[in-house]
Write a protein that holds these residues in place. Structure first.
Motif, PDB file in Angstrom:
ATOM      1  N   THR A   1     -56.579   7.095 -27.278  1.00  0.00           N
ATOM      2  CA  THR A   1     -55.291   6.915 -27.543  1.00  0.00           C
ATOM      3  C   THR A   1     -55.299   5.635 -28.137  1.00  0.00           C
ATOM      4  O   THR A   1     -56.096   4.538 -27.623  1.00  0.00           O
ATOM      5  CB  THR A   1     -54.501   7.078 -26.283  1.00  0.00           C
TER       6      THR A   1
ATOM      7  N   ASN B   1     -52.295   4.268 -29.198  1.00  0.00           N
ATOM      8  CA  ASN B   1     -50.727   4.141 -29.214  1.00  0.00           C
ATOM      9  C   ASN B   1     -50.258   2.777 -28.197  1.00  0.00           C
ATOM     10  O   ASN B   1     -49.051   2.763 -28.280  1.00  0.00           O
ATOM     11  CB  ASN B   1     -49.988   5.219 -28.943  1.00  0.00           C
TER      12      ASN B   1
ATOM     13  N   ASP C   1     -46.311   0.780 -25.242  1.00  0.00           N
ATOM     14  CA  ASP C   1     -46.680   1.923 -25.944  1.00  0.00           C
ATOM     15  C   ASP C   1     -45.752   2.057 -27.212  1.00  0.00           C
ATOM     16  O   ASP C   1     -44.417   1.768 -27.310  1.00  0.00           O
ATOM     17  CB  ASP C   1     -46.103   3.383 -25.165  1.00  0.00           C
TER      18      ASP C   1
ATOM     19  N   LYS D   1     -53.673  10.033 -31.843  1.00  0.00           N
ATOM     20  CA  LYS D   1     -54.536  10.463 -30.677  1.00  0.00           C
ATOM     21  C   LYS D   1     -55.615  11.307 -31.373  1.00  0.00           C
ATOM     22  O   LYS D   1     -55.463  11.975 -32.541  1.00  0.00           O
ATOM     23  CB  LYS D   1     -53.767  11.255 -29.707  1.00  0.00           C
TER      24      LYS D   1
ATOM     25  N   SER E   1     -46.095   3.911 -30.127  1.00  0.00           N
ATOM     26  CA  SER E   1     -46.071   4.850 -30.682  1.00  0.00           C
ATOM     27  C   SER E   1     -44.638   5.352 -31.464  1.00  0.00           C
ATOM     28  O   SER E   1     -44.485   6.004 -32.487  1.00  0.00           O
ATOM     29  CB  SER E   1     -46.415   6.321 -29.991  1.00  0.00           C
TER      30      SER E   1
END
Length: 899
Positions: A606, A608, A615, A647, A617
């Motif tokens: 990941t 992100n 996070d 991802k 994202s």
């Protein structure tokens, strides 16, 4: 007396007279002066048999009813037939002008009418909003006739059956009484609909067959009626399977026609550019086009509706104007033709063209799909394509452009242009913009130029999805340019990836800026930019070089999880915000289990999360298709992977005969390598946390339990409840002082239950209760506990709350009152006041309860992490779809404990 006869009257014809009644009074035996006789024969025997006296055929009054529209009826009093049923009108009729009277008890009727040729007529109007049985009485002389008419509800329709040459028809059904119910069907009675009063349909083009009737308030039905429509106001649509374009060999053209009503419309066409009519050639089969041709065609249906005239140009030339059908041998000639107008499309087929093209009209100039069109500068000192101000809005698409010492494509005061899908090589500037705004440079390959894309005094342009590589100076160069966006590009192996000189407020977002010879991004002389979610790595000098510039460069990937002195460099002042950056994480996200061991694991990286653990994202992600390389010290990696939305995943397959309990998996991205360990033993980990005090440790609750996954199904429950024994003692410590606690309120038991068995148990108590229990009386805590329970919205709290209010505050409260109306703001003070009265609490007690009761509720957190597949789980419940976490991720539940 109507007629007096004597025996001497041997012959007398009295037939076919009207005697004032249908039953004439005739006698011949005993004369009674007090009676009225229509005919009396002063003799003792019937004169019909003994004398030639004819009287038995007499006119009679009869009635006829004729139904008109809208519940109107014609009533006829008829005196043209005799008692033998013979029509007497050929022989004569009673005198005209004799009055006949008409009466009704429903609606209105002509009260008096006069005979004409033996008949008298009247009109009954039922008033259309009254239904039922209309009783009719007709009076003539001494004769009364009675008849009746069943008057039914009426439905009016504004269009009769027929064909209508319109695109839609608004049809209205209307009852005369707005309380009547309309019933109608569009499928011959299979499905019926109803509406009160009236209804309007907007019928589209089609064939319609509608049944309808009405029902009044007393249940009378009108007759079922039918109406049929053919609605067609649109002409047929015709299209060609091979249409306008460039051709170098003969082409077969097939025309197809469709119409919304007519199943067999006719196609008419011409091949000389003239307008087709119903006198033109009728299309019957494929057309073989062998040279430049203007084909025009139209469809006409059986209503006479004429469709749109379509034109297709078949251009047998390497270059053509798709809007005029003209062919050319060079691009500039196509542009310069006076017939070429703004918004026209110029198509170019495979070939090598040496030109310096000036675009001074708003045109789309594009290559044939799949062709190889090379356009090289005829004079290298001029651009290959130059778009001027009058060419604003133009599109250049699909060309190989090369050989200019100025620029492959130059925009000079040109705005809102689109440069799409070109291969631009070996020019001074791949694309050069000067004083040009709001242009889009999309999906081009810009390679082996000096400057890839060069902006001078040009604002608000977008560079997206391009390959900008191996340019000897800068991939993207800004000079005095503002508010431009560089996004989703691969900017690699240039001298500078992005170079900005006195350029402001440009955005560099989600690009791959890697392996450039000097700097990935170089900003100098008061430049400013927003730089986010880029992959900036492997550049020769610095990832980001700041020379007297202002930059926000948060949330980029710099090639590793830690910044180095080669990632960001600042000279001669300026400022840069780079306090957070993207980090790479690696973890197994799902498993397949066999015989209690992991046989397969999905490993996911990941990108992100940033260095603050947030996070990001939802704000953006790194460019897709960045390669990720995986390796493992046991088993086999099924494939490497590429990033998508920040991802990437791969699958690790493990040998069941492998004895080690751990497998190490390593991934490599740029300068970062990270590893994770996979436990071969399949298990679930249950973690329970709470703000309550574990009485066995005098610390906040922390439980951890490992469950081997060696069965197909394991039932796991975590519950809290009040202990079965509320009496007892326990030593507790607060602020270094040890005291004895009488176990009672604000205490719970926590159980972890596996397959019905309690495997772990703790008793917990609220810390505030432990702190305050010696300061306030037990009545205070009883009140506090009960109020918390009433407002907990648990299954039994609402009835208890209503019962308490009914018994102690307001006897009139409804038991069906919504719980949301029993809010704390409305009822808390009333309940506290009642408790104060009932338990003799003090104002200080009440204030303590009001201000502190929420802190006497503890939070219970249950986290379940276990190994399973990555399939989504959905359950339908109470007409809703519930979505559960993917297997293999944490399942987290949080609830309150009311002690």
């Amino acid at each position: 007396m109507g007629l007096r006869l004597y025996p001497d009257d041997l012959w007398f014809d009295t037939e076919n007279n009207w005697w004032g009644t249908n039953n004439a009074i005739i006698d011949w035996e005993y004369y009674d002066p007090s009676k009225y006789y229509d005919i009396f024969y002063f003799g003792s025997l019937d004169p019909f048999y003994y004398n030639e006296v004819f009287y038995k055929a007499r006119l009679v009054l009869d009635t006829n009813i004729e139904d008109m529209e809208n519940n109107n009826y014609i009533i006829t009093a008829d005196l043209t037939h005799n008692t033998r049923g013979e029509d007497t009108s050929p022989w004569g009729h009673i005198p005209d002008g004799i009055p006949v009277y008409f009466f009704t008890d429903l609606g209105t009727i002509t009260n008096i009418s006069y005979t004409n040729n033996g008949k008298a007529t009247a009109v009954l109007n039922s008033l259309v909003n009254r239904y039922g049985m209309a009783n009719i009485t007709i009076s003539l002389d001494s004769q009364y006739m009675h008849t009746c008419i069943d008057v039914k509800p009426v439905v009016f329709i504004n269009y009769p059956s027929g064909s209508y040459n319109v695109s839609s028809l608004n049809v209205t059904l209307q009852t005369v009484n707005n309380l009547d119910c309309l019933v109608y069907s569009f499928d011959n009675g299979t499905t019926w609909y109803n509406s009160t009063g009236n209804v309007t349909w907007s019928l589209y083009e089609d064939n319609w067959d509608i049944l309808y009737y009405s029902i009044d308030s007393e249940g009378y039905n009108s007759p079922i009626q039918n109406v049929s429509y053919v609605i067609d106001g649109t002409g047929p649509y015709v299209w060609a399977d091979n249409g306008t374009g460039l051709y170098d060999q003969s082409v077969l053209v097939n025309l197809t026609v469709t119409d919304n009503v007519d199943t067999n419309p006719v196609i008419y066409y011409t091949l000389d550019g003239s307008t087709p009519t119903n006198l033109s050639t009728i299309y019957t089969g494929s057309l073989n086009i062998i040279n430049s041709t203007t084909l025009k065609f139209v469809g006409i249906d059986n209503f006479g509706n004429i469709g749109l005239i379509s034109t297709e140009y078949y251009i047998f030339s390497p270059i053509g104007n798709l809007n005029t059908g003209k062919g050319y041998s060079n691009i500039q000639a196509a542009i310069d033709d006076p017939l070429t107008l703004n918004s026209h499309v110029i198509m170019v087929d495979t070939g090598n063209y040496s030109e310096n093209i000036v675009v001074n009209k708003n045109l789309t100039i594009e290559s044939v799909y799949g062709s190889n069109v090379i356009v090289q500068a005829l004079t290298s000192a001029l651009p290959v394509f130059k778009i001027l101000l009058n060419g604003s809005g133009s599109t250049i698409q699909g060309f190989n452009i090369k050989g200019s010492s100025v620029g492959g494509i130059q925009l000079d005061y040109a705005n809102y242009c689109n440069i799409i899908g070109n291969n631009i090589t070996n020019n001074e500037n791949g694309i050069y913009l000067e004083n040009s705004y709001n242009n889009k440079i999309l999906s081009n390959r810009i390679v082996n130029n000096r400057f890839g894309v060069n902006f001078f005094l040009s604002d608000s342009n977008v560079i997206m999805g391009n390959i900008i590589s191996v340019n000897s100076d800068s991939g993207v160069y800004f000079t005095y340019a503002r508010y431009n966006t560089v996004s989703l590009n691969n900017i690699t192996n240039n001298k500078y990836g992005v170079h900005s000189y006195v350029a402001y407020n440009n955005t560099i977002f989600e690009n791959n800026i890697a392996y450039n010879g000097y700097d990935g991004i170089y900003l100098e002389e008061h430049s400013s930019a927003l730089i986010h979610f880029n992959r900036i790595c492997g550049n020769g000098w610095y990832g980001l070089n700041i020379n007297n510039a202002t930059v926000n460069a948060t949330n980029n990937w710099w090639g590793s999880n830690y910044l180095t002195n080669k990632d960001i460099h600042i000279i001669n002042g300026g400022s840069v915000d780079y306090n957070t950056w993207i980090i790479l994480t690696l973890s197994p996200t799902s498993y397949k289990i066999s015989d209690g061991k992991v046989s397969e694991a999905v490993i996911t990286i990941t990108l992100n999360y940033n260095s603050d653990g947030r996070d990001v994202s939802y704000d953006g992600c790194l460019p897709d298709y960045t390669p990720i390389f995986f390796s493992a010290d046991n088993g086999s990696i099924i494939s490497s992977s590429f990033t998508k939305n920040g991802k990437a995943s791969t699958t690790l397959s493990l040998d069941q005969n492998f004895q080690s309990e751990w497998v190490n998996v390593t991934l490599s991205l740029d300068d970062q390598e990270i590893s994770t360990r996979i436990d071969r033993a399949a298990k679930a980990i249950i973690t329970v946390l709470s703000s309550a005090i574990d009485l066995s440790t005098n610390q906040t609750l922390y439980l951890n339990y490992e469950l081997p996954l060696n069965e197909s199904v394991s039932w796991v429950s975590v519950i809290w409840k009040q202990p079965s024994n509320l009496n007892g003692t326990h030593m507790f410590t607060i602020n270094g002082t040890t005291s004895e606690n009488i176990i009672g309120r604000f205490q719970n038991e926590i159980n972890i239950i596996i397959n019905g068995n309690v495997v772990l148990n703790r008793t917990v108590c609220n810390s505030n209760y432990l702190q305050y229990k010696t300061i306030y009386s037990q009545k205070v805590f009883d009140a506090l506990h009960f109020i918390n329970y009433l407002f907990s919205n648990s299954s039994g709290s609402q009835p208890s709350l209503i019962l308490f209010i009914k018994n102690n505050i307001d006897q009139t409260i409804s038991e069906n009152i919504p719980y949301t109306e029993l809010t704390e703001n409305i009822w808390e003070d009333k309940i506290l006041s009642a408790y104060k009265r009932l338990d003799n609490l003090t104002d200080n007690d009440i204030a303590f309860i009001k201000n502190n009761r929420h802190s006497f509720q503890d939070i219970l957190i249950v986290d379940l992490n276990y190994m399973g597949s990555t399939e989504d789980v959905q359950i339908r419940y109470d007409n809703k779809t519930l979505y559960f976490n993917e297997w293999g991720n944490d399942v987290l539940r949080v609830s309150k404990m009311i002690c």
